[in-house]
Motif scaffolding. Structure first.
Motif, PDB file in Angstrom:
ATOM      1  N   ILE A  61       0.838  -1.199   0.000  1.00  0.00           N
ATOM      2  CA  ILE A  61       0.000   0.000   0.000  1.00  0.00           C
ATOM      3  C   ILE A  61       0.871   1.247   0.000  1.00  0.00           C
ATOM      4  O   ILE A  61       0.659   2.185  -0.763  1.00  0.00           O
ATOM      5  N   ARG A  62       1.888   1.233   0.849  1.00  0.00           N
ATOM      6  CA  ARG A  62       2.760   2.402   0.964  1.00  0.00           C
ATOM      7  C   ARG A  62       3.502   2.682  -0.348  1.00  0.00           C
ATOM      8  O   ARG A  62       3.572   3.822  -0.806  1.00  0.00           O
ATOM      9  N   GLN A  63       4.040   1.643  -0.971  1.00  0.00           N
ATOM     10  CA  GLN A  63       4.815   1.858  -2.194  1.00  0.00           C
ATOM     11  C   GLN A  63       3.920   2.305  -3.342  1.00  0.00           C
ATOM     12  O   GLN A  63       4.353   3.075  -4.212  1.00  0.00           O
ATOM     13  N   GLU A  64       2.680   1.868  -3.355  1.00  0.00           N
ATOM     14  CA  GLU A  64       1.759   2.317  -4.399  1.00  0.00           C
ATOM     15  C   GLU A  64       1.368   3.781  -4.197  1.00  0.00           C
ATOM     16  O   GLU A  64       1.341   4.563  -5.151  1.00  0.00           O
ATOM     17  N   VAL A  65       1.069   4.148  -2.952  1.00  0.00           N
ATOM     18  CA  VAL A  65       0.649   5.523  -2.657  1.00  0.00           C
ATOM     19  C   VAL A  65       1.777   6.507  -2.968  1.00  0.00           C
ATOM     20  O   VAL A  65       1.541   7.614  -3.455  1.00  0.00           O
ATOM     21  N   GLU A  66       3.015   6.100  -2.691  1.00  0.00           N
ATOM     22  CA  GLU A  66       4.161   6.988  -2.878  1.00  0.00           C
ATOM     23  C   GLU A  66       4.696   7.002  -4.308  1.00  0.00           C
ATOM     24  O   GLU A  66       5.551   7.826  -4.635  1.00  0.00           O
ATOM     25  N   ASP A  67       4.214   6.120  -5.157  1.00  0.00           N
ATOM     26  CA  ASP A  67       4.715   6.020  -6.525  1.00  0.00           C
ATOM     27  C   ASP A  67       3.530   6.019  -7.493  1.00  0.00           C
ATOM     28  O   ASP A  67       2.813   5.022  -7.619  1.00  0.00           O
ATOM     29  N   PHE A  96     -22.150  -8.921  11.800  1.00  0.00           N
ATOM     30  CA  PHE A  96     -20.949  -9.238  12.562  1.00  0.00           C
ATOM     31  C   PHE A  96     -20.661  -8.084  13.517  1.00  0.00           C
ATOM     32  O   PHE A  96     -21.166  -6.967  13.346  1.00  0.00           O
ATOM     33  N   GLN A  97     -19.852  -8.355  14.551  1.00  0.00           N
ATOM     34  CA  GLN A  97     -19.600  -7.364  15.587  1.00  0.00           C
ATOM     35  C   GLN A  97     -18.234  -6.715  15.493  1.00  0.00           C
ATOM     36  O   GLN A  97     -18.020  -5.629  16.038  1.00  0.00           O
ATOM     37  N   PHE A  98     -17.289  -7.371  14.833  1.00  0.00           N
ATOM     38  CA  PHE A  98     -15.927  -6.857  14.769  1.00  0.00           C
ATOM     39  C   PHE A  98     -15.445  -6.777  13.320  1.00  0.00           C
ATOM     40  O   PHE A  98     -15.825  -7.591  12.476  1.00  0.00           O
ATOM     41  N   LEU A  99     -14.586  -5.795  13.093  1.00  0.00           N
ATOM     42  CA  LEU A  99     -13.907  -5.663  11.814  1.00  0.00           C
ATOM     43  C   LEU A  99     -12.422  -5.477  12.102  1.00  0.00           C
ATOM     44  O   LEU A  99     -12.037  -4.645  12.927  1.00  0.00           O
ATOM     45  N   ALA A 100     -11.570  -6.246  11.442  1.00  0.00           N
ATOM     46  CA  ALA A 100     -10.126  -6.102  11.585  1.00  0.00           C
ATOM     47  C   ALA A 100      -9.469  -6.408  10.245  1.00  0.00           C
ATOM     48  O   ALA A 100      -9.948  -7.257   9.488  1.00  0.00           O
ATOM     49  N   ILE A 101      -8.390  -5.697   9.961  1.00  0.00           N
ATOM     50  CA  ILE A 101      -7.581  -5.959   8.769  1.00  0.00           C
ATOM     51  C   ILE A 101      -6.154  -6.132   9.275  1.00  0.00           C
ATOM     52  O   ILE A 101      -5.350  -5.191   9.225  1.00  0.00           O
ATOM     53  N   PRO A 102      -5.826  -7.305   9.792  1.00  0.00           N
ATOM     54  CA  PRO A 102      -4.542  -7.501  10.495  1.00  0.00           C
ATOM     55  C   PRO A 102      -3.321  -7.079   9.675  1.00  0.00           C
ATOM     56  O   PRO A 102      -3.157  -7.484   8.524  1.00  0.00           O
ATOM     57  N   GLY A 103      -2.504  -6.236  10.284  1.00  0.00           N
ATOM     58  CA  GLY A 103      -1.261  -5.812   9.662  1.00  0.00           C
ATOM     59  C   GLY A 103      -1.385  -4.623   8.728  1.00  0.00           C
ATOM     60  O   GLY A 103      -0.380  -4.052   8.309  1.00  0.00           O
ATOM     61  N   ILE A 104      -2.611  -4.219   8.388  1.00  0.00           N
ATOM     62  CA  ILE A 104      -2.806  -3.070   7.504  1.00  0.00           C
ATOM     63  C   ILE A 104      -2.944  -1.827   8.383  1.00  0.00           C
ATOM     64  O   ILE A 104      -3.908  -1.664   9.123  1.00  0.00           O
ATOM     65  N   ARG A 105      -1.945  -0.929   8.261  1.00  0.00           N
ATOM     66  CA  ARG A 105      -1.866   0.244   9.134  1.00  0.00           C
ATOM     67  C   ARG A 105      -1.940   1.560   8.350  1.00  0.00           C
ATOM     68  O   ARG A 105      -2.120   2.617   8.954  1.00  0.00           O
ATOM     69  N   HIS A 106      -1.758   1.503   7.033  1.00  0.00           N
ATOM     70  CA  HIS A 106      -1.693   2.731   6.246  1.00  0.00           C
ATOM     71  C   HIS A 106      -3.032   3.472   6.259  1.00  0.00           C
ATOM     72  O   HIS A 106      -4.094   2.868   6.140  1.00  0.00           O
ATOM     73  N   LEU A 138       8.346   5.835   9.232  1.00  0.00           N
ATOM     74  CA  LEU A 138       7.483   4.658   9.368  1.00  0.00           C
ATOM     75  C   LEU A 138       8.308   3.382   9.404  1.00  0.00           C
ATOM     76  O   LEU A 138       9.254   3.220   8.636  1.00  0.00           O
ATOM     77  N   ILE A 139       7.926   2.472  10.286  1.00  0.00           N
ATOM     78  CA  ILE A 139       8.604   1.185  10.397  1.00  0.00           C
ATOM     79  C   ILE A 139       7.808   0.147   9.624  1.00  0.00           C
ATOM     80  O   ILE A 139       6.593   0.043   9.759  1.00  0.00           O
ATOM     81  N   SER A 140       8.514  -0.623   8.817  1.00  0.00           N
ATOM     82  CA  SER A 140       7.835  -1.675   8.062  1.00  0.00           C
ATOM     83  C   SER A 140       8.246  -3.047   8.566  1.00  0.00           C
ATOM     84  O   SER A 140       7.410  -3.880   8.923  1.00  0.00           O
ATOM     85  N   ALA A 141       9.554  -3.319   8.612  1.00  0.00           N
ATOM     86  CA  ALA A 141      10.032  -4.644   9.019  1.00  0.00           C
ATOM     87  C   ALA A 141      10.019  -4.780  10.534  1.00  0.00           C
ATOM     88  O   ALA A 141      10.322  -3.843  11.264  1.00  0.00           O
ATOM     89  N   SER A 142       9.625  -5.972  11.009  1.00  0.00           N
ATOM     90  CA  SER A 142       9.668  -6.239  12.445  1.00  0.00           C
ATOM     91  C   SER A 142      11.122  -6.322  12.886  1.00  0.00           C
ATOM     92  O   SER A 142      12.001  -6.726  12.133  1.00  0.00           O
ATOM     93  N   GLY A 143      11.380  -5.913  14.112  1.00  0.00           N
ATOM     94  CA  GLY A 143      12.748  -5.932  14.614  1.00  0.00           C
ATOM     95  C   GLY A 143      13.363  -4.552  14.679  1.00  0.00           C
ATOM     96  O   GLY A 143      14.356  -4.342  15.372  1.00  0.00           O
ATOM     97  N   GLU A 144      12.770  -3.579  13.936  1.00  0.00           N
ATOM     98  CA  GLU A 144      13.257  -2.207  14.036  1.00  0.00           C
ATOM     99  C   GLU A 144      12.856  -1.619  15.384  1.00  0.00           C
ATOM    100  O   GLU A 144      11.820  -1.966  15.950  1.00  0.00           O
ATOM    101  N   ASN A 145      13.666  -0.708  15.886  1.00  0.00           N
ATOM    102  CA  ASN A 145      13.388  -0.082  17.168  1.00  0.00           C
ATOM    103  C   ASN A 145      12.236   0.913  17.037  1.00  0.00           C
ATOM    104  O   ASN A 145      12.262   1.809  16.193  1.00  0.00           O
ATOM    105  N   ILE A 146      11.246   0.740  17.887  1.00  0.00           N
ATOM    106  CA  ILE A 146      10.059   1.593  17.858  1.00  0.00           C
ATOM    107  C   ILE A 146      10.228   2.733  18.853  1.00  0.00           C
ATOM    108  O   ILE A 146      10.649   2.522  19.993  1.00  0.00           O
ATOM    109  N   ASP A 147       9.897   3.938  18.426  1.00  0.00           N
ATOM    110  CA  ASP A 147       9.915   5.095  19.309  1.00  0.00           C
ATOM    111  C   ASP A 147       8.479   5.401  19.732  1.00  0.00           C
ATOM    112  O   ASP A 147       7.644   5.776  18.903  1.00  0.00           O
ATOM    113  N   ILE A 148       8.195   5.205  21.014  1.00  0.00           N
ATOM    114  CA  ILE A 148       6.828   5.376  21.516  1.00  0.00           C
ATOM    115  C   ILE A 148       6.351   6.809  21.330  1.00  0.00           C
ATOM    116  O   ILE A 148       5.217   7.060  20.910  1.00  0.00           O
TER     117      ILE A 148
END
Length: 277
Positions: A61-67, A96-106, A138-148
């Motif tokens: 999603i990110r690469q499409e929006v930016e290009d 249904f009672q819940f909606l989730a799109i796991p991993g989609i944050r954009h 923005l952090i994409s890969a897991s393992g990068e240091n997150i700044d709260i």
């Protein structure tokens, strides 16, 4: 294309002309009219030559929006999610009672999902938070240091005001049953599981929070552990923290939605009671 005609006895050869539709029933003509059209560049609508677009993940999603060459805001991955969300918004028979799109944050997709929840007013959208590093990137890969601090500030800048949306942080680590290995998974996946488990044999107005009712049984760890200051920052932004108890269990700390006003309806349990009426 040219049609094959019988040999003319006077000319001694086959005269040629352009192919006509009425030539197709004849075997000697139809054998030369078959052709194959191979499709190129995709599989089931996904670009198999790009690992992100093939997985329809957040990076795609990110690469499409930016290009703009990849479609921009109308890119294939963005459009796929927004098309489905559009169907959910207009299809009144869905129950249904819940909606989730796991991993989609954009925001290009999550903003649409928020609008769907607000429009339907009969579900709770469990949203995954965008994560930022110390450079405010923005952090994409897991393992990068997150700044709260950067993560909370960027989230707060969106000014989301909806009692039909809730979010949880950080992502938990779970054991994958099919491979007996562990992985960091989006918080929306295990939070949904906790709500469902807590609803089984109990009342929906009981908060799914705390070391007992908010326990995430499958979580064996967290992407990182929150200290009191970090939990306070999340709480101030109405992001529900996921923390660790002394015995090593992981649980949902609070049960706020993203409503900025409305009194008790800013609590998930109260909103869920109203949804169930």
């Amino acid at each position: 294309k040219l049609a094959i005609s019988p040999i003319d006895p006077l000319l001694g050869y086959r005269p040629m002309r352009f192919l006509r539709v009425d030539d197709l029933p004849y075997v000697d003509t139809s054998n030369y009219c078959r052709f194959v059209v191979p499709f190129f560049g995709g599989f089931d609508g996904c670009n198999i030559f790009d690992k992100n677009q093939h997985a329809l993940n957040d990076d795609a999603i990110r690469q499409e929006v930016e290009d703009l060459n990849q479609g921009g805001k109308s890119g294939p991955t963005v459009s796929s999610y927004n098309e489905v969300l559009g169907l959910i918004e207009t299809e009144t028979e869905l129950d249904f009672q819940f909606l989730a799109i796991p991993g989609i944050r954009h925001r290009q997709v999550t903003d649409t999902a928020i609008d769907v929840a607000e429009e339907r007013k009969n579900l709770l959208y469990i949203m995954d938070v965008e994560k930022f590093n110390s450079d405010n990137l923005l952090i994409s890969a897991s393992g990068e240091n997150i700044d709260i601090t950067n993560t909370v500030e960027n989230f707060s800048s969106r000014m989301i005001d909806s009692t039909y949306v809730a979010t949880f942080f950080p992502d938990p680590q779970v054991t994958l049953t099919e491979s007996a290995t562990s992985a960091i998974v989006p918080s929306s996946t295990v939070v949904m599981e906790s709500f469902i488990k807590n609803d089984d044999g109990t009342r929906i107005w009981d908060p799914t929070a705390g070391p007992e009712k908010g326990l995430i049984s499958r979580a064996i760890g967290l992407e990182f552990k929150l200290d009191e200051i970090e939990e306070s920052k999340l709480f101030g932004a109405r992001i529900n923290g996921i923390s660790t108890v002394k015995n090593g269990g992981n649980y949902i700390v609070s049960q706020m939605n993203l409503g900025r006003s409305g009194g008790d309806t800013r609590m998930i349990s109260v909103r869920r009671v109203l949804l169930d009426l």
